[in-house]
Structures are given as structure tokens and as C-alpha cells.
Enzyme design. Structure first.
Site, mmCIF file in Angstrom:
data_model
loop_
_atom_site.group_PDB
_atom_site.id
_atom_site.type_symbol
_atom_site.label_atom_id
_atom_site.label_comp_id
_atom_site.label_asym_id
_atom_site.label_seq_id
_atom_site.Cartn_x
_atom_site.Cartn_y
_atom_site.Cartn_z
ATOM 1 N N TYR A 133 56.724 -53.420 16.355
ATOM 2 C CA TYR A 133 54.931 -53.305 16.684
ATOM 3 C C TYR A 133 54.321 -54.585 15.829
ATOM 4 C CZ TYR A 133 55.226 -49.209 19.749
ATOM 5 O OH TYR A 133 55.707 -48.491 20.945
ATOM 6 N N HIS A 174 53.515 -48.439 47.831
ATOM 7 C CA HIS A 174 52.088 -49.004 48.259
ATOM 8 C C HIS A 174 51.910 -50.412 48.169
ATOM 9 C CE1 HIS A 174 47.827 -49.587 47.998
ATOM 10 N NE2 HIS A 174 47.500 -48.222 48.490
ATOM 11 N N CYS A 227 65.528 -31.066 41.914
ATOM 12 C CA CYS A 227 66.750 -31.895 42.249
ATOM 13 C C CYS A 227 67.748 -30.986 42.601
ATOM 14 C CB CYS A 227 67.158 -32.549 40.630
ATOM 15 S SG CYS A 227 66.076 -33.939 40.580
ATOM 16 N N ARG A 235 64.371 -44.289 12.357
ATOM 17 C CA ARG A 235 64.092 -45.361 13.162
ATOM 18 C C ARG A 235 62.518 -45.792 13.024
ATOM 19 N NH1 ARG A 235 66.545 -46.575 17.939
ATOM 20 N NH2 ARG A 235 64.652 -46.828 19.051
ATOM 21 N N ASP A 237 42.490 -47.554 45.805
ATOM 22 C CA ASP A 237 43.026 -47.196 47.200
ATOM 23 C C ASP A 237 44.003 -45.851 47.460
ATOM 24 O OD1 ASP A 237 43.062 -47.898 50.223
ATOM 25 O OD2 ASP A 237 45.339 -48.037 49.726
#
Length: 409
Positions: free
Chosen positions: A87, A202, A375, A79, A355
Site C-alpha cells: 500500500y 450492460h 448453487c 501478512r 441507467d
């Protein structure tokens, strides 16, 4: 100690946001708190592509292959040329390291203001499959003498294949290199650990995506704007992972619902899945077949929303922008396929990251029980071992044992 100031101006705000860092000009200030930014990563140039793919296809948490130690490297080698071409079409490499570095630096500058008691803060990039690897970041933190480490997953929605794999990588690093040493309260060096493993709901994450969607809607003709179909495209995962009880689809759905609520349910929408690899069943419907089906039904104005990604990389810049919006859109005769911007360094998103971490540090909580639960249908011993290691490293196990003793006494 000299202060370094950064200024961001939000297009949605009238005043600049000032971030101040307590790092000195010569860079010699010892960080007190290290924020480990965990993500999949991506090759920065063509020379790193094969290594990235080899690491990816070796990870059984995300892809399971027969004789994986032989078949994985073979697939990676085959690949590599085609992935290098992709890319090259987006500039020669993935920008995810640059974006993560910028996000971490801006976040830490803001943290120094919000949490002076845990300052100076320093961000460390730890990728699962690309340089700098998680193991490299761990070594760097040790060399810097960090007193407290926050393992901060950059996947807002948790999956064993993503956040879980990164948490396992940290566990394996210490098991292989320091088998007699457990980081955290039980460790000999006094370094403490805590974890932020998910943050799908959030408010500032939701606001970031909602604002970016509204901006992209402005690029559609006014007469079709309210009819644009919003396709929230998330990275898919194998179906067998979901069959174990992985929380990823439900957490992704929670993010989507809150974004639509923030938007006032202004447009039709669907949650779709991209980036499937291999012949095994993965989550459906896929992004590509959904685009084709929508256009065939006459819905020719679509918007792709990278709801699982916090910065641009090959899945947004090539898969969404080129393969889907450009190539598939032209093939099926779409009028316009737009793409909502990823959070990147949007000021609202930087405030979101700050935050999350500041609230975490001030709460004193080291890990949430959800992260320590395997799980329901998981039979992997390595998962159980990793969860137990984290329970020890974060001090959670000691806290539970102390509480149990207090009740029994």
C-alpha cells in the site's frame, strides 16, 4: 431546494455531461431512496490494514480454513507488514473508498434527473472487509430515514464469494440486531428493499471497457498494435466454489465476449485469473504464469484488462501495474505490458450506473429469481436462510404467494 450541478467532459464526447443533484447546500435534505454500494473495500491507511485482513480471512464465503477463528487472525497478523509495504508503494492506502464515493455521488445526481419520483437519491458505501463496513452503512440509512433501499452490488459479475457474501452480511445484520424484524413489505417501519445483484452484460459497461482498451492500444507501436494480446484479468476464486455451481466464470466470460464483439474481435485475447490466496486450487490459468508463457512463445506485447473491477485499488495499482506489468515484464523480457484503465469516473460508466438503477427503479422489480436460487451443489444452510430472508425482504415471496392464490381461486 437548491440544485448542485456537476459537469464531466468525456474525452470521447464533444459536449459536457451535466449531473444535477437535488441535495440542499446545507446537506439537510432527507434522502428518499438509498443506493447501497456494495464492494470488498480496502484500507485507507496503514492503520486499517490488519483489520481489513482479519475481516477478510474470517469470511468463510471466500476463504475456508481449518480452525478459522484462530488461523485467520494469525495469517492476517503475519501478512500485515508485507501488505502495508504494498500500500505504501501506491500512496499509503487504497483509493477504492474515494472512487466509490465519487461514483455514487455522480450516479445519484444523474438519478435525480432520470427518476424525480424517487428523488432525492443518496449513495451509501458499504464495504465487506474495510471501513465503512456494510453494517455501518445500514445504520446510517436507518438514521437518515430512507424510504427505499437498493442493494447495488459493485461486482458486475455475481459470485457467492463476493456479491453473495455482501448479501449475507446484510441478512446477518438484521438477524443479529433485529431478529423479529424483516425489512421490506413485512416490516413495521415501511422501508422497502430491492436488489441489483449483477450486471455483466450492460451495454454501457461493455462500451466503457471497449473504449478504454482502444485508448490503451494507441500507446503501442502501430506495427504491433493488432498483435497485442488482450489479457482480461479477473479476480480468481477457489475451485471448490465453482464445483458448487457458482455462476461467476460464465458471467465473466459473457462480459469478455461482448467487449470483444464491441471491438470487432480486433486482437487475440484470453481470460485469466489473478489474486489467488493459499494452497488450494483456484481458477486457472493465473495471470502471472500466462504472462510468462506468452512472452516465452514470442508474444511480447500484452495488455492487462481489469475486467472484474469497476475502480482502481491494490489489485490494479499494485498487482497489475507493479507486480505483473513492471516486475514480471522486466523479468521475462516483454517489450510492453500495458494496462487498460479501470472505469472509475469515466462519464460513460457513470451513465451506466445511473441507467442500471433508474431502469431497476422504474421497472418495479425488486429482485431477480436468479439471485434467490442457491448453487446446485450448495449444502450451506446459511445460504438457504439468506436467500429466504431476501425473498421476504424484497416482497418476492408475498408476490409469489399472491399469484398462486389468484391461480387457485
Amino acid at each position: 431546494m437548491n440544485s448542485l450541478r456537476r459537469v464531466l467532459v468525456s474525452p470521447s464526447l464533444n459536449t459536457p455531461i451535466r449531473f444535477t443533484s437535488t441535495a440542499s447546500n446545507d446537506g439537510t435534505t432527507k434522502p428518499k431512496t438509498g443506493i447501497l454500494m456494495l464492494n470488498m473495500g480496502g484500507p485507507r491507511n496503514s492503520g486499517e490494514v490488519k483489520e481489513f485482513l482479519t475481516n477478510l480471512f474470517a469470511d468463510r464465503d471466500i476463504i475456508r480454513l481449518p480452525v478459522q477463528d484462530k488461523l485467520g487472525p494469525w495469517i492476517a497478523k503475519r501478512r500485515t507488514p508485507s501488505i502495508i509495504e504494498k500500500y505504501n508503494e501506491i500512496g499509503g492506502g487504497s483509493p477504492i473508498f474515494d472512487w466509490t464515493t465519487k461514483q455514487g455521488n455522480l450516479m445519484c445526481a444523474r438519478l435525480d434527473e432520470l427518476c424525480p419520483e424517487s428523488a432525492p437519491h443518496k449513495a451509501y458505501v458499504g464495504f465487506r472487509y474495510a471501513r465503512p463496513l456494510t453494517e455501518t452503512a445500514l445504520e446510517e440509512m436507518e438514521n437518515d430515514g430512507v424510504e427505499h433501499v437498493v442493494a447495488f452490488s459493485q461486482y458486475p459479475q455475481y459470485s457467492c464469494t463476493t456479491s453473495g457474501s455482501s448479501m449475507k452480511a446484510i441478512y446477518r445484520y438484521y438477524e443479529q440486531n433485529y431478529p423479529l424484524k424483516t425489512p421490506g413489505p413485512r416490516g413495521p417501519d415501511g422501508v422497502t428493499w430491492s436488489v441489483i445483484d449483477r450486471w455483466p452484460t450492460h451495454p454501457l459497461l461493455i462500451k466503457t471497457f471497449a473504449q478504454n482498451i482502444l485508448r490503451e492500444l494507441e500507446n503501442f507501436p502501430e506495427n504491433v498494435r493488432s498483435k497485442v494480446v488482450l489479457l482480461f484479468s479477473a479476480h480468481s476464486v477457489p475451485q471448490y466454489v465453482m464445483n458448487r455451481g457458482d455462476p461467476y466464470p460464465s458471467e465473466m466470460g459473457a462480459t469478455v465476449q461482448l467487449v470483444m464483439q464491441e471491438l470487432g474481435w480486433c486482437n487475440p485475447y484470453r481470460l485469466v485469473w489473478q489474486s489467488k490466496v493459499g494452497p488450494l486450487p483456484w481458477l486457472e490459468p493465473g495471470t502471472e504464469p500466462t504472462i510468462k508463457a506468452m512472452v516465452k512463445k514470442g508474444q511480447k506485447n500484452l495488455m492487462l484488462i481489469p475486467i472484474a473491477f469497476v475502480n482502481d485499488h491494490i489489485e490494479t495499482l499494485h498487482e497489475l501495474d507493479i507486480e505483473y506489468a513492471q516486475d514480471i515484464g522486466k523479468e521475462v523480457g516483454a517489450e510492453r505490458i500495458g494496462r487498460c484503465a479501470a472505469p472509475n469516473c469515466d462519464p460513460t460508466f457513470i451513465e451506466c450506473l445511473a441507467d442500471i438503477v433508474s431502469t431497476h427503479l422504474k421497472s418495479g422489480e425488486t429482485v431477480k429469481p436468479q439471485m434467490l436460487m442457491t448453487c446446485p451443489m450448495c449444502t450451506e444452510e446459511s445460504c438457504k436462510d439468506a436467500k429466504m430472508w431476501w425473498a421476504k425482504a424484497t416482497g418476492y415471496l408475498d408476490q409469489q404467494q399472491k399469484a398462486a392464490k389468484a391461480v387457485s381461486s
